[in-house]
Design a protein around this motif. Structure first.
Motif: not given
Length: 233
Positions: A174-182, A155-164
């Motif tokens: 993109f996920l690493r650049e915005h530190f989401f993966d941490l 569900a979180i990954r799907q929401e983040l895809r909408k922002r990309y």
């Protein structure tokens, strides 16, 4: 201060001196090493004597030495100065902070990326995070088996895809650049391990040559009217 490692799942190693803290390699599942101590002195006095005009105030050695303190306050100051010297001798760059609160990521309540969230630290070179809370609420760590990287939750990954807005092959960057993966989500019922007051910790960091997974940790919510006194590097 004693640390309750009941829920640590063998990821925490407790030692009794600085040499073992810095000299014991991370290996197997061990990714957090703590030098447990019962410290003498009045650390609260130091906190109350420092003029903190910001939510986080960095205190340098000169300012610390300039404080007029009681005998108990002087004991506390001597401990802090010794810890700074020990870490600096290892090539680290420790800082001492009085923390009223950290900035929160209020702009993104769906996926906050502040330090109150379970997270790992990352570095481009081999290193570790050192920290010690002398006064106030202390940090927590979480066994890696009890945390799930948020970007792997559908569900979180799907929401983040909408922002990309870009090609599919660039999504992970993109996920690493915005530190989401941490950032991580704790499993239901997971029991954190509190790092306690006065203990000096070395936590594993995500870097290319790390032999172990990085330590999942978070900053605590500060107690009302009780700023934290934290050494970190």
């Amino acid at each position: 201060m004693t640390v309750d490692t009941t829920h640590a799942e063998q990821q925490i190693l407790l030692v009794t001196n600085f040499e073992d803290l810095v000299g014991t390699p991370f290996s197997g599942v061990i990714n957090a090493i703590g030098w447990t101590r019962e410290l003498a002195g009045d650390f609260a006095e130091i906190v109350h004597k420092i003029e903190a005009t910001e939510n986080i105030t960095t205190v340098d050695e000169e300012e610390l030495l300039a404080l007029t303190l009681s005998e108990a306050g002087q004991l506390a100051r001597a401990t802090i100065l010794h810890d700074l010297q020990l870490l600096e001798a290892q090539g680290a760059a420790p800082v001492l902070n009085v923390i009223h609160y950290y900035d929160q990521d209020e702009s993104d309540p769906f996926f906050p990326t502040d330090v109150y969230s379970w997270h790992v630290d990352r570095a481009p070179i081999p290193t570790a995070t050192f920290l010690c809370t002398y006064y106030g609420a202390s940090s927590d760590v979480l066994p890696n088996s009890k945390g799930t990287q948020k970007i792997l939750i559908p569900a979180i990954r799907q929401e983040l895809r909408k922002r990309y807005d870009g090609p599919e092959e660039g999504f992970d960057a993109f996920l690493r650049e915005h530190f989401f993966d941490l950032h991580y989500a704790a499993a239901a019922g997971a029991q954190p391990v509190n790092l306690g007051l006065g203990n000096l910790w070395r936590l594993a960091v995500d870097h290319p040559d790390s032999p172990v997974p990085p330590s999942l940790h978070r900053a605590p919510r500060e107690n009302a009217g009780e700023p934290r006194l934290l050494l970190i590097c």
